[in-house]
Structures are given as C-alpha cells and as structure tokens.
Design a protein around this motif. Structure first.
Motif, short mmCIF file in Angstrom:
data_model
loop_
_atom_site.label_atom_id
_atom_site.label_comp_id
_atom_site.label_asym_id
_atom_site.label_seq_id
_atom_site.Cartn_x
_atom_site.Cartn_y
_atom_site.Cartn_z
N ASP A 4 0.85 -1.19 0.00
CA ASP A 4 0.00 0.00 0.00
C ASP A 4 0.89 1.25 0.00
O ASP A 4 2.11 1.15 0.02
CB ASP A 4 -0.99 -0.02 1.16
CG ASP A 4 -0.32 0.00 2.53
OD1 ASP A 4 0.92 0.14 2.58
OD2 ASP A 4 -1.03 -0.12 3.54
N LEU A 5 0.29 2.39 0.00
CA LEU A 5 1.02 3.65 -0.08
C LEU A 5 1.98 3.84 1.10
O LEU A 5 3.08 4.37 0.93
CB LEU A 5 0.03 4.81 -0.17
CG LEU A 5 0.57 6.15 -0.62
CD1 LEU A 5 1.32 6.01 -1.93
CD2 LEU A 5 -0.53 7.17 -0.75
N THR A 6 1.60 3.38 2.28
CA THR A 6 2.46 3.51 3.45
C THR A 6 3.75 2.71 3.27
O THR A 6 4.84 3.18 3.59
CB THR A 6 1.72 3.03 4.72
OG1 THR A 6 0.51 3.76 4.85
CG2 THR A 6 2.57 3.22 5.95
N ASP A 7 3.64 1.49 2.76
CA ASP A 7 4.81 0.65 2.53
C ASP A 7 5.75 1.28 1.51
O ASP A 7 6.97 1.30 1.70
CB ASP A 7 4.40 -0.75 2.05
CG ASP A 7 3.63 -1.53 3.10
OD1 ASP A 7 3.84 -1.27 4.29
OD2 ASP A 7 2.80 -2.39 2.72
N ILE A 8 5.19 1.80 0.45
CA ILE A 8 6.00 2.45 -0.60
C ILE A 8 6.71 3.68 -0.03
O ILE A 8 7.88 3.91 -0.28
CB ILE A 8 5.13 2.81 -1.82
CG1 ILE A 8 4.65 1.52 -2.49
CG2 ILE A 8 5.91 3.68 -2.81
CD1 ILE A 8 3.61 1.74 -3.57
N GLY A 9 6.00 4.45 0.77
CA GLY A 9 6.59 5.62 1.39
C GLY A 9 7.72 5.26 2.33
O GLY A 9 8.77 5.92 2.36
N LEU A 10 7.54 4.21 3.11
CA LEU A 10 8.57 3.76 4.05
C LEU A 10 9.81 3.28 3.31
O LEU A 10 10.94 3.65 3.67
CB LEU A 10 8.02 2.65 4.94
CG LEU A 10 8.94 2.16 6.04
CD1 LEU A 10 9.32 3.29 6.98
CD2 LEU A 10 8.28 1.03 6.81
N VAL A 11 9.64 2.49 2.27
CA VAL A 11 10.77 2.01 1.47
C VAL A 11 11.50 3.18 0.82
O VAL A 11 12.73 3.24 0.82
CB VAL A 11 10.31 0.98 0.42
CG1 VAL A 11 11.42 0.67 -0.57
CG2 VAL A 11 9.84 -0.30 1.10
#
Length: 113
Positions: A4-11
């Motif tokens: 999701d968008l949170t995972d992409i942002g964290l990476v």
C-alpha cells in the motif's frame, strides 16, 4: 502480498536516507584525503588520520550564492608536543579550503655537507 502507499513511502524514505548517508561518507573521505595532502605540503603532522564533522552551515560560495557547507575539524602538530585544531571546508562535495591557525614553526635542520 500487496503494497500500500504507506509501505511504498517507508521504502522510499529508507532508500533516500541510505543514499544521503552514502554521499556524506564519500564527501568525508574526500575531505580526509585532501586534508592529509595539505598537511604534507605544509610540512605539519596530520594527527589521528581523521576528520570529524564539526558543523553544517550556510556560507556563500565564490559566486555569492549561499550553499550548505560542511566544516570538518582535524588536529595537527609541528613540534610533536602541541596539538592544534584545523578546519576543512567542503561545499557541494568539493573542498574549498583548509585553514590552519597560527602555530609554532620549527625550520628543518640544516644539512651539513
């Protein structure tokens, strides 16, 4: 498994932080090499074979534009007894100058023929 968008942002944040750390390490290595050579030319002994980041500052470059400047601190000696602080200034990954404070000078011994 979906991202999701949170995972992409964290990476993305982890990758950016790693890239900034890697670049900062490379700039420090360039400052170290330049400082070591400068001390050899000036005939002073570069102590501890290291430079440490003292501060980041906004300083004007030679065109008058304010740029982030890394100021590295190092120590040197002339006589072997006193330690003096020196500074290396780096802007945009390029060493701008090395400053040595006034220090004791001991001329090299005269050669006897």
């Amino acid at each position: 498994m979906s991202l999701d968008l949170t995972d992409i942002g964290l990476v993305t944040a982890v990758v950016v932080i790693a890239a900034l750390f890697w670049r900062s390490h490379g700039i420090r290595e360039r400052a170290l090499i330049y400082t070591r050579r400068f001390c050899q030319r000036e005939e002073v002994e570069f102590l501890d074979d290291t430079v440490g980041l003292e501060k980041l500052a906004l300083m004007k470059d030679r065109h008058g534009k304010r740029r982030i400047t890394r100021i590295y601190r190092f120590e040197f000696t002339v006589t072997g007894g006193e330690r003096y602080p020196g500074h290396t200034y780096v802007q945009g990954g390029h060493v701008q100058r090395v400053e040595l404070p006034p220090h004791r000078y001991t001329p090299p011994p005269e050669r006897v023929h």
